[in-house]
Design a protein around this motif. Sequence first.
Motif, PDB file in Angstrom:
ATOM      1  N   GLY A 118       0.924  -1.117   0.018  1.00 16.23           N
ATOM      2  CA  GLY A 118      -0.105   0.080   0.004  1.00 16.23           C
ATOM      3  C   GLY A 118       0.900   1.092   0.026  1.00 16.23           C
ATOM      4  N   ASP A 119       1.822   1.226   0.910  1.00 18.89           N
ATOM      5  CA  ASP A 119       2.678   2.520   0.935  1.00 18.89           C
ATOM      6  C   ASP A 119       3.756   2.309  -0.289  1.00 18.89           C
ATOM      7  OD1 ASP A 119       4.452   4.478   1.639  1.00 18.89           O
ATOM      8  OD2 ASP A 119       4.944   3.971   3.315  1.00 18.89           O
ATOM      9  N   GLU A 120       3.628   3.562  -1.262  1.00 18.02           N
ATOM     10  CA  GLU A 120       4.386   3.687  -2.474  1.00 18.02           C
ATOM     11  C   GLU A 120       6.097   3.796  -1.981  1.00 18.02           C
ATOM     12  OE1 GLU A 120       4.706   6.460  -6.442  1.00 18.02           O
ATOM     13  OE2 GLU A 120       3.034   6.685  -4.797  1.00 18.02           O
ATOM     14  N   TRP A 121       6.135   4.479  -0.939  1.00 18.44           N
ATOM     15  CA  TRP A 121       7.671   4.769  -0.465  1.00 18.44           C
ATOM     16  C   TRP A 121       8.329   3.246  -0.066  1.00 18.44           C
ATOM     17  CZ3 TRP A 121      10.304   9.394   0.538  1.00 18.44           C
ATOM     18  CH2 TRP A 121       9.565  10.550   0.081  1.00 18.44           C
ATOM     19  N   ARG A 122       7.409   2.031   0.187  1.00 16.49           N
ATOM     20  CA  ARG A 122       7.950   0.779   0.713  1.00 16.49           C
ATOM     21  C   ARG A 122       8.037  -0.098  -0.722  1.00 16.49           C
ATOM     22  NH1 ARG A 122       5.133  -0.365   6.178  1.00 16.49           N
ATOM     23  NH2 ARG A 122       5.342   1.795   7.012  1.00 16.49           N
ATOM     24  N   ARG A 123       7.553   0.225  -1.868  1.00 16.88           N
ATOM     25  CA  ARG A 123       7.867  -0.191  -3.113  1.00 16.88           C
ATOM     26  C   ARG A 123       9.320  -0.098  -3.722  1.00 16.88           C
ATOM     27  NH1 ARG A 123       2.341   2.016  -5.437  1.00 16.88           N
ATOM     28  NH2 ARG A 123       0.945   1.203  -4.105  1.00 16.88           N
ATOM     29  N   ALA A 124       9.826  -0.806  -4.553  1.00 15.20           N
ATOM     30  CA  ALA A 124      11.077  -0.537  -5.192  1.00 15.20           C
ATOM     31  C   ALA A 124      11.111  -1.098  -6.521  1.00 15.20           C
ATOM     32  CB  ALA A 124      12.181  -1.440  -4.150  1.00 15.20           C
ATOM     33  N   GLU A 125      11.944  -0.295  -7.285  1.00  8.95           N
ATOM     34  CA  GLU A 125      12.038  -0.767  -8.604  1.00  8.95           C
ATOM     35  C   GLU A 125      13.041  -1.763  -8.849  1.00  8.95           C
ATOM     36  OE1 GLU A 125      11.837   3.602 -11.173  1.00  8.95           O
ATOM     37  OE2 GLU A 125      13.829   2.694 -10.545  1.00  8.95           O
ATOM     38  N   SER A 126      13.039  -2.524  -9.718  1.00  2.00           N
ATOM     39  CA  SER A 126      13.921  -3.864 -10.263  1.00  2.00           C
ATOM     40  C   SER A 126      14.718  -3.279 -11.435  1.00  2.00           C
ATOM     41  CB  SER A 126      13.113  -4.971 -10.366  1.00  2.00           C
ATOM     42  OG  SER A 126      14.148  -6.006 -10.822  1.00  2.00           O
ATOM     43  N   PHE A 127      15.996  -3.769 -11.508  1.00  2.00           N
ATOM     44  CA  PHE A 127      16.783  -3.716 -12.646  1.00  2.00           C
ATOM     45  C   PHE A 127      16.393  -4.538 -13.684  1.00  2.00           C
ATOM     46  CE2 PHE A 127      19.973  -2.098  -9.440  1.00  2.00           C
ATOM     47  CZ  PHE A 127      20.210  -0.947 -10.031  1.00  2.00           C
ATOM     48  N   LEU A 128      15.756  -5.654 -13.315  1.00  2.00           N
ATOM     49  CA  LEU A 128      15.309  -6.829 -14.117  1.00  2.00           C
ATOM     50  C   LEU A 128      13.855  -6.317 -14.580  1.00  2.00           C
ATOM     51  CD1 LEU A 128      15.907  -9.634 -15.138  1.00  2.00           C
ATOM     52  CD2 LEU A 128      14.761 -10.548 -13.161  1.00  2.00           C
ATOM     53  N   ASN A 129      13.833  -6.438 -16.019  1.00  4.58           N
ATOM     54  CA  ASN A 129      12.468  -6.406 -16.726  1.00  4.58           C
ATOM     55  C   ASN A 129      11.681  -7.411 -16.768  1.00  4.58           C
ATOM     56  OD1 ASN A 129      13.008  -3.729 -17.238  1.00  4.58           O
ATOM     57  ND2 ASN A 129      14.481  -4.232 -19.148  1.00  4.58           N
ATOM     58  N   SER A 130      10.485  -7.407 -17.077  1.00  5.21           N
ATOM     59  CA  SER A 130       9.593  -8.899 -17.246  1.00  5.21           C
ATOM     60  C   SER A 130      10.066  -9.627 -18.262  1.00  5.21           C
ATOM     61  CB  SER A 130       8.354  -8.257 -17.366  1.00  5.21           C
ATOM     62  OG  SER A 130       7.994  -7.571 -18.553  1.00  5.21           O
ATOM     63  N   ASP A 131      10.762  -9.001 -19.221  1.00  6.62           N
ATOM     64  CA  ASP A 131      11.256 -10.035 -20.450  1.00  6.62           C
ATOM     65  C   ASP A 131      12.681 -10.671 -20.290  1.00  6.62           C
ATOM     66  OD1 ASP A 131      12.817  -7.648 -20.588  1.00  6.62           O
ATOM     67  OD2 ASP A 131      12.193  -7.159 -23.015  1.00  6.62           O
ATOM     68  N   GLY A 132      13.099 -10.427 -18.932  1.00  7.10           N
ATOM     69  CA  GLY A 132      14.238 -11.103 -18.802  1.00  7.10           C
ATOM     70  C   GLY A 132      15.775 -10.283 -19.003  1.00  7.10           C
ATOM     71  N   THR A 133      15.392  -8.813 -19.781  1.00  6.02           N
ATOM     72  CA  THR A 133      16.611  -8.151 -20.000  1.00  6.02           C
ATOM     73  C   THR A 133      16.639  -7.148 -18.689  1.00  6.02           C
ATOM     74  OG1 THR A 133      14.988  -6.483 -20.818  1.00  6.02           O
ATOM     75  CG2 THR A 133      16.160  -7.919 -22.307  1.00  6.02           C
ATOM     76  N   TYR A 134      17.811  -6.394 -18.773  1.00  2.00           N
ATOM     77  CA  TYR A 134      17.914  -5.459 -17.654  1.00  2.00           C
ATOM     78  C   TYR A 134      17.972  -3.937 -18.029  1.00  2.00           C
ATOM     79  CZ  TYR A 134      19.274  -9.509 -14.526  1.00  2.00           C
ATOM     80  OH  TYR A 134      19.232 -10.594 -13.807  1.00  2.00           O
ATOM     81  N   ASN A 135      17.806  -3.209 -17.009  1.00  2.00           N
ATOM     82  CA  ASN A 135      17.647  -1.749 -17.437  1.00  2.00           C
ATOM     83  C   ASN A 135      18.702  -1.211 -16.258  1.00  2.00           C
ATOM     84  OD1 ASN A 135      17.273   1.039 -17.666  1.00  2.00           O
ATOM     85  ND2 ASN A 135      15.141   0.896 -17.710  1.00  2.00           N
ATOM     86  N   TRP A 136      19.806  -0.821 -16.645  1.00  2.00           N
ATOM     87  CA  TRP A 136      20.543  -0.197 -15.519  1.00  2.00           C
ATOM     88  C   TRP A 136      20.394   1.427 -15.274  1.00  2.00           C
ATOM     89  CZ3 TRP A 136      21.650  -4.284 -13.161  1.00  2.00           C
ATOM     90  CH2 TRP A 136      22.209  -5.317 -13.652  1.00  2.00           C
ATOM     91  N   ASP A 137      19.477   1.737 -15.819  1.00  2.00           N
ATOM     92  CA  ASP A 137      18.873   3.208 -15.608  1.00  2.00           C
ATOM     93  C   ASP A 137      18.074   3.073 -14.228  1.00  2.00           C
ATOM     94  OD1 ASP A 137      20.662   4.443 -17.170  1.00  2.00           O
ATOM     95  OD2 ASP A 137      19.509   4.346 -18.980  1.00  2.00           O
ATOM     96  N   LYS A 138      17.404   2.133 -13.955  1.00  2.00           N
ATOM     97  CA  LYS A 138      16.372   1.810 -12.938  1.00  2.00           C
ATOM     98  C   LYS A 138      17.269   2.371 -11.431  1.00  2.00           C
ATOM     99  CE  LYS A 138      12.673   0.322 -15.035  1.00  2.00           C
ATOM    100  NZ  LYS A 138      12.260  -0.983 -14.711  1.00  2.00           N
ATOM    101  N   GLN A 139      16.520   2.371 -10.610  1.00  2.00           N
ATOM    102  CA  GLN A 139      16.901   2.637  -9.018  1.00  2.00           C
ATOM    103  C   GLN A 139      18.067   3.994  -9.411  1.00  2.00           C
ATOM    104  OE1 GLN A 139      17.266  -1.900  -7.906  1.00  2.00           O
ATOM    105  NE2 GLN A 139      17.073  -0.328  -6.187  1.00  2.00           N
ATOM    106  N   GLN A 140      17.589   5.040 -10.089  1.00  2.00           N
ATOM    107  CA  GLN A 140      18.495   6.219 -10.045  1.00  2.00           C
ATOM    108  C   GLN A 140      18.843   6.817  -9.010  1.00  2.00           C
ATOM    109  OE1 GLN A 140      17.370   8.732 -13.288  1.00  2.00           O
ATOM    110  NE2 GLN A 140      17.800   7.257 -14.816  1.00  2.00           N
ATOM    111  N   GLY A 141      17.962   7.062  -8.092  1.00  2.00           N
ATOM    112  CA  GLY A 141      17.881   7.825  -6.610  1.00  2.00           C
ATOM    113  C   GLY A 141      19.102   7.203  -5.793  1.00  2.00           C
ATOM    114  N   GLN A 142      18.831   5.700  -5.836  1.00  2.00           N
ATOM    115  CA  GLN A 142      19.607   5.128  -5.054  1.00  2.00           C
ATOM    116  C   GLN A 142      21.055   4.977  -5.511  1.00  2.00           C
ATOM    117  OE1 GLN A 142      16.030   2.024  -4.851  1.00  2.00           O
ATOM    118  NE2 GLN A 142      18.085   1.263  -3.444  1.00  2.00           N
TER     119      GLN A 142
END
Length: 524
Positions: A118-142
């Motif tokens: 429920g709390d959006e601030w406790r959700r987290a992005e993943s570098f792993l896409n649903s198709d099995g590829t990776y996006n290294w531009d995710k989690q930019q703030g971290q």
Amino acid sequence: MTNNKIYSRLFASLLSVCYAACSNDGGKDTGTSQPEQGITLTIDDATTYQTMEHFGASDAWSCQFVGNWPDSKKNAIADLLFSTQNDASGNPLGIGLSIWRFNVGAGSAEQGAASGIGDEWRRAESFLNSDGTYNWDKQQGQVWFAQAAKSRGVDKLLIFPNSPPVSITRNGKAFASSGTIISNLASDKYSAYADYLVAVAQGLQTKGLMPNYISPMNEPQWDWNDGGQEGTPFYNNEIASITTLLNQKIEDSNLNATISLGEAGQINYLYEVGNRPGRADQIKDFFTAGSANYVGNLSKVEPKIAGHSYFTTSPFATMVSQRQQLASAVSQVSGLKYWMSEYCILGDNAGEINGNGRDLGINPALYLAKVIHADLSVANATAWHWWLAISPYDYKDGLIYIDKEKTDGNYYKSKMLWALGNYSRFIRPGYQRVKISSSKGDSSNENFLYSAYKDPATGKLVTVVINSSAQPVSFTLKKGTRSLTGLKGYITSSDKELQMQNLTDGEAITLPARSIITITTGGL
């Protein structure tokens, strides 16, 4: 640890009985009290104990947003956490953390409300896409905060997921299904999970970040099935299987990282079964040869066990006793070390101090300092890590607090930040804890606690003294039979934030009521 457990798992408060005679909101010094006199603290730096590795905190969960705040604000926050510089008056600008913990998200942020968290601030992005590829531009703030830590001299980075990525979990969520007490990762996905952890470590290298440690499970004793945040339980046999696979994949990839095990939700789960059969007694299970789940001989497994100090900090005698048991269990495995890898103030502690309610003042700071003291001086921890470096919550879980705003807001320093700094800023990696004793023999006096550390390269000494009482305390500090000279003190109190003061050679040091002082030979 999470506010989810903070609010919904207070069944554990039965373990949180009060400290006897601990500080409370009424404990103020009037300024007219006469200090207690006649105490001599004597350092014996020939008697050494553990070697300190680092002090740290985690980026969960606020850094995903704060890392995108205006440069001036996020840099100011990074300075508070990581800087080892001083201002013109000699006061530290920050607390000099020496490790940063990076939360590897499972992808609940991409799922949005459908994630069940429920709390959006406790959700987290993943570098792993649903198709099995990776996006290294995710989690930019971290990533920004990890880079900010590195640029300020923090040379250790640990990555930890709370859950495997949602694309490989049993239920497609980042938390376990309700009504079950099984991990959210089927055995045929163990290899994929290990591949994922190695891939994330390699991907972060493309951002100039070099993970030193991979911690594949977090608090596996909890059930993690109510959607408060990302998480999953794991049984020891599952952890051993995944660790064996991960070890091989790290070897094959030539990744320069080791595996950090344990992360037990309470320290007693490291040395006893307790109420978590199959998920506890981790020292014996993982590091005792002959155990069915023995992994201590694997090349990439760090020779240490990590635990969290939650629900084991009161009363004072119990805090000491449980850490004595832990230290004894660790000492029975040759070469094994202990990391206290997560803590914030939880529960009601039987009325002594309540985790609910943000408090920027000295009361929680003194409580925090007592816990650090016990973990270092009794449990012989070689590392000590706080939970949320930055918190938006009305809870005693942050070093720095912020407005719960995604793009910009205000930030607020807490005294807990500076209390941790009384240790982290001055006790640097490689320092050794050394013997210190009082002429009054009062090491069990929880209102007057002291510990000492030495830089083996230079002989420099660092002493931390905590005065939780409502009276000032006067003491002299010696090494053997001689008085120490060239001392500087750094005080955290209701009106000071690691404020430096020169101390007069040969004269007693007066520590104000309800304050913490770090004393160095020769200053910084």
